[in-house]
Design an enzyme around this catalytic site. Structure first.
Site, PDB file in Angstrom:
ATOM      1  N   LYS A 162       1.025  -1.225   0.001  1.00  0.00           N
ATOM      2  CA  LYS A 162       0.205   0.010   0.084  1.00  0.00           C
ATOM      3  C   LYS A 162       1.030   1.369  -0.085  1.00  0.00           C
ATOM      4  CE  LYS A 162      -3.533   2.419   2.772  1.00  0.00           C
ATOM      5  NZ  LYS A 162      -4.563   2.460   3.965  1.00  0.00           N
ATOM      6  N   LYS A 189      -2.235  -1.584  -3.773  1.00  0.00           N
ATOM      7  CA  LYS A 189      -2.963  -0.169  -3.784  1.00  0.00           C
ATOM      8  C   LYS A 189      -2.181   1.003  -3.752  1.00  0.00           C
ATOM      9  CE  LYS A 189      -5.836   2.057  -0.482  1.00  0.00           C
ATOM     10  NZ  LYS A 189      -6.277   1.851   0.916  1.00  0.00           N
TER      11      LYS A 189
END
Ligand code: PBG
Length: 312
Positions: free
Chosen positions: A181, A234
C-alpha cells in the site's frame, strides 16, 4: 472473432464494492468528491449491497464511521459498532455476498492515524498498535466477516491477527492483507468519505514510497509468511507493474484497489464531457485484470457489473 481470441475477461464475481457505514437509520449522505458514493446506515447499506449482489458483484468491503473517536480508536472493536452490525445484517440477508471488513484505526482515532501515537515522540507506535488491530479483526470475525483486510500497514499485523483468530477458533476467517500500500495523494476523496484525514503529519512512516517496487515484493512476502491468504496492491492504476510482479512472483490471489482518487478523476472528467465514463471505467478495470489482479476493489463495481450483465 475478437471474442473468440480475447485474453482477458472481467467477471462481476471478481469485483468488490466498498461501502461506508455509520450508525442510525435511513441515513444516506453523499460524499462530495465521489459522485454516487454515500455514507449510509446499516438499513440503507443493505439496499446498496442487494443491488450489487443482483448484478453479480462478488463481495463488499466495509468501512465504519464511528460516532465517537478517541486516541486509541476503541470504537473499532465495539461488537455493536456499525461495521459489526453491518456484517451480521449482510450474512443474514445476503449470505452469498463475500463480506470483507477493512481493519484499521484511522477512521476511529481522533488524530486520524492508522495506529496509536507514542506520546514522547509523536510517532505512530507500530508494536503497541498490533494488539488493537487484532482486537478489531477478532470483533469483525466474531460478527461473521468472511475476510478481514488489514489496511494499516503496521509491520507484523498479519501474524498478530492470524494468531488472535486461530486462538479464538476462527481459523476459517481469511486474511486479505493490504500488503503493498503506497502513501500518496490518491486517497484524498476517501478521507472525506471515511472522515480519516490525519490531523498532523502524513502516512509516510508506515505506507510505502511510490518509487519502490522491490520493497513492495518484500512487503508482500512478509505478509504471506505471516499467514495472509490473499494480498493487495493499492492504488491499482498507477501501480500496474507491482500487480504484475506480485502475481507472477508469488502466484497468490492478488487483489487490486482502484482507489478513491482514481475513481474521482474518471468521474470528474466524465462530468465535464471530456471522456466517456463507461468506456474509461471498463478499460481501467480491464487493465488492472490484465496486469494480473484476480480481484478488483472498485467504487465502479456495481456499474461495471451491471454493464457486464447486460452484455456490455
Ligand atoms: C485506511 C484506508 C485508506 C483507504 C483504504 N483504507 C486510506 C488511507 O490509507 O489514508 C483508501 C481507499 C481509497 O482511497 O479509496 N487506512
Amino acid at each position: 472473432m475478437r471474442r473468440l481470441v480475447r485474453e482477458t475477461w472481467l467477471n462481476p464475481s471478481q469485483l468488490v464494492l466498498p461501502l461506508f457505514v455509520r450508525s442510525g437509520e435511513n441515513v444516506r449522505q453523499p460524499v462530495d468528491s465521489m459522485p454516487g458514493v454515500h455514507q449510509t446506515s446499516v438499513d440503507e447499506m443493505l439496499r446498496d449491497a442487494e443491488a450489487a449482489a443482483e448484478v453479480g458483484v462478488g463481495g463488499v468491503l466495509l468501512f465504519g464511521i464511528p460516532d465517537h473517536k478517541d486516541a486509541v480508536g476503541s470504537e473499532a472493536w465495539n461488537d455493536e459498532g456499525a461495521v459489526q452490525q453491518a456484517v451480521r445484517a449482510l450474512k443474514r440477508e445476503l449470505p452469498q455476498l463475500v463480506t470483507i471488513t477493512d481493519v484499521c484505526l484511522c477512521e476511529y482515532t481522533d488524530h486520524g492515524h492508522c495506529g496509536v501515537i507514542r506520546r514522547e515522540t509523536g510517532d505512530v507506535d507500530n508494536d503497541a498498535t498490533l494488539e488493537l488491530l487484532a482486537r478489531e479483526a477478532l470483533s469483525h470475525a466474531r460478527a461473521g466477516a468472511d475476510i478481514v483486510a488489514p489496511s494499516d500497514m503496521m509491520d507484523g499485523r498479519v501474524g498478530a491477527i492470524r494468531q488472535a483468530l486461530d486462538g479464538a477458533g476462527l481459523s476459517h476467517t481469511a486474511i486479505l492483507s493490504y500488503a503493498a500500500k503506497f502513501a500518496g495523494p490518491f486517497y484524498g476523496p476517501f478521507r472525506e468519505a471515511a472522515e480519516s484525514t490525519p490531523q498532523f503529519g502524513d502516512r509516510r512512516s508506515y505506507q510505502m514510497d511510490a518509487a519502490n517496487a522491490d520493497e513492495a515484493l518484500r512487503e508482500v512476502l512478509l505478509d504471506i509468511d505471516e499467514g495472509a491468504d490473499m494480498v493487495m496492491v493499492k492504488p491499482a492504476g498507477p501501480f500496474l507493474d507491482i500487480i504484475h510482479r506480485v502475481k507472477h512472483e508469488t502466484g497468490y490471489p492478488v487483489a487490486a484497489y482502484q482507489v478513491s482518487g482514481e475513481f474521482a478523476m474518471i468521474r470528474a472528467a466524465a462530468e465535464r464531457g471530456w471522456i466517456d465514463c463507461e468506456r474509461v471505467m471498463m478499460d481501467s478495470l480491464l487493465g488492472i485484470r490484465r496486469a494480473g489482479a484476480d480481484v478488483i476493489i472498485t467504487y465502479f463495481a456495481r456499474d461495471a457489473a451491471r454493464l457486464l450483465a447486460s452484455g456490455g
